[in-house]
Design a protein around this motif. Structure first.
Motif, mmCIF file in Angstrom:
data_model
loop_
_atom_site.group_PDB
_atom_site.id
_atom_site.type_symbol
_atom_site.label_atom_id
_atom_site.label_comp_id
_atom_site.label_asym_id
_atom_site.label_seq_id
_atom_site.Cartn_x
_atom_site.Cartn_y
_atom_site.Cartn_z
ATOM 1 N N LEU A 1 13.843 -0.846 -1.563
ATOM 2 C CA LEU A 1 12.839 -0.752 -0.505
ATOM 3 C C LEU A 1 11.894 -1.953 -0.573
ATOM 4 O O LEU A 1 11.623 -2.590 0.449
ATOM 5 C CB LEU A 1 12.047 0.551 -0.642
ATOM 6 C CG LEU A 1 10.949 0.710 0.409
ATOM 7 C CD1 LEU A 1 11.362 1.752 1.431
ATOM 8 C CD2 LEU A 1 9.641 1.096 -0.225
ATOM 9 N N SER A 2 11.419 -2.276 -1.763
ATOM 10 C CA SER A 2 10.511 -3.417 -1.931
ATOM 11 C C SER A 2 11.190 -4.718 -1.529
ATOM 12 O O SER A 2 10.573 -5.560 -0.868
ATOM 13 C CB SER A 2 10.034 -3.506 -3.384
ATOM 14 O OG SER A 2 9.343 -2.345 -3.741
ATOM 15 N N LEU A 3 12.440 -4.888 -1.927
ATOM 16 C CA LEU A 3 13.183 -6.093 -1.538
ATOM 17 C C LEU A 3 13.287 -6.185 -0.015
ATOM 18 O O LEU A 3 13.093 -7.255 0.565
ATOM 19 C CB LEU A 3 14.577 -6.093 -2.170
ATOM 20 C CG LEU A 3 15.475 -7.264 -1.807
ATOM 21 C CD1 LEU A 3 14.861 -8.596 -2.226
ATOM 22 C CD2 LEU A 3 16.861 -7.085 -2.429
ATOM 23 N N GLY A 4 13.565 -5.061 0.630
ATOM 24 C CA GLY A 4 13.643 -5.046 2.089
ATOM 25 C C GLY A 4 12.318 -5.403 2.741
ATOM 26 O O GLY A 4 12.260 -6.161 3.708
ATOM 27 N N VAL A 5 11.227 -4.876 2.192
ATOM 28 C CA VAL A 5 9.890 -5.163 2.732
ATOM 29 C C VAL A 5 9.588 -6.652 2.633
ATOM 30 O O VAL A 5 9.221 -7.300 3.620
ATOM 31 C CB VAL A 5 8.795 -4.339 2.017
ATOM 32 C CG1 VAL A 5 7.405 -4.844 2.368
ATOM 33 C CG2 VAL A 5 8.915 -2.863 2.368
ATOM 34 N N PHE A 6 9.738 -7.221 1.422
ATOM 35 C CA PHE A 6 9.401 -8.632 1.217
ATOM 36 C C PHE A 6 10.267 -9.545 2.074
ATOM 37 O O PHE A 6 9.788 -10.513 2.667
ATOM 38 C CB PHE A 6 9.561 -9.025 -0.253
ATOM 39 C CG PHE A 6 8.579 -8.360 -1.173
ATOM 40 C CD1 PHE A 6 7.268 -8.141 -0.808
ATOM 41 C CD2 PHE A 6 8.989 -7.935 -2.422
ATOM 42 C CE1 PHE A 6 6.369 -7.535 -1.666
ATOM 43 C CE2 PHE A 6 8.090 -7.328 -3.299
ATOM 44 C CZ PHE A 6 6.787 -7.124 -2.910
ATOM 45 N N SER A 7 11.558 -9.250 2.140
ATOM 46 C CA SER A 7 12.492 -10.119 2.858
ATOM 47 C C SER A 7 12.282 -10.062 4.366
ATOM 48 O O SER A 7 12.197 -11.101 5.029
ATOM 49 C CB SER A 7 13.935 -9.732 2.518
ATOM 50 O OG SER A 7 14.162 -9.858 1.138
ATOM 51 N N ALA A 8 12.200 -8.857 4.909
ATOM 52 C CA ALA A 8 12.062 -8.724 6.363
ATOM 53 C C ALA A 8 10.702 -9.231 6.845
ATOM 54 O O ALA A 8 10.611 -9.833 7.917
ATOM 55 C CB ALA A 8 12.264 -7.274 6.783
ATOM 56 N N GLN A 9 9.663 -9.011 6.056
ATOM 57 C CA GLN A 9 8.343 -9.508 6.460
ATOM 58 C C GLN A 9 8.378 -11.017 6.610
ATOM 59 O O GLN A 9 7.928 -11.576 7.601
ATOM 60 C CB GLN A 9 7.284 -9.132 5.430
ATOM 61 C CG GLN A 9 5.939 -9.770 5.744
ATOM 62 C CD GLN A 9 4.974 -9.748 4.582
ATOM 63 O OE1 GLN A 9 5.195 -9.086 3.585
ATOM 64 N NE2 GLN A 9 3.893 -10.475 4.715
#
Length: 168
Positions: free
Chosen positions: A143-151
């Motif tokens: 989830l954190s990886l998705g947040v950082f990457s998509a942002q």
């Protein structure tokens, strides 16, 4: 004999990181809310570092089939949340210098605080709630990886569009 009053087991493990995080955010929030230069060429660095961290987590303790499924769901949910968080970041072009500038929003800061609180609580209380902590960690890491990457992807796309429109 004196009775000692103690917090229920585990609450200190939850409360202490949240208090520390609150103090850090109180110190950093004014800086995050200031207009500052945006270097589009460096937006990939944080997602790349965190991708390495998540890969290390998965190599050290490979997820089960269920863990991979939860990690995939976490990554997708994180990407959706990160995209929304990226949209809350103000990006503008300084007319005098042509430099791209960014400014965080209070919603972006609140978003980080909520994610941190959820992660801390779930990691500390997962066992008490009869949840598989390993699955929680797999899901939250993705989830954190998705947040950082998509942002950062959303910010990159918006910043490049802004620069192209300025060149026309």
């Amino acid at each position: 004999m004196h009775e000692q009053v103690a917090l229920p087991h585990g609450w200190l493990q939850i409360l202490l990181p949240l208090v520390i995080f609150g103090v850090i955010m109180a110190i950093r929030a004014p800086r995050l809310m200031r207009l500052r230069p945006l270097n589009v060429d460096r937006l990939w660095i944080v997602p790349a570092i965190y991708c390495g961290v998540v890969a290390l987590i998965f190599v050290q303790r490979p997820p089960s089939v269920t863990g991979w499924g939860i990690a995939a769901l976490g990554l997708l949910a994180g990407a959706a949340l990160g995209w929304q968080r990226g949209k809350t970041m103000r990006i503008e072009r300084d007319p005098a210098t042509g430099q791209l500038m960014q400014k965080g929003s209070i919603w972006a800061i609140a978003f980080i605080a909520v994610l941190f609180a959820l992660k801390t609580i779930s990691q500390n209380e997962g066992g008490a709630l009869h949840l598989d902590v390993t699955l929680l960690i797999d899901g939250l890491a993705a989830l954190s990886l998705g947040v950082f990457s998509a942002q950062r992807l959303e910010m990159y796309l918006r910043a490049t569009r802004l620069m192209k429109s300025a060149q026309v």
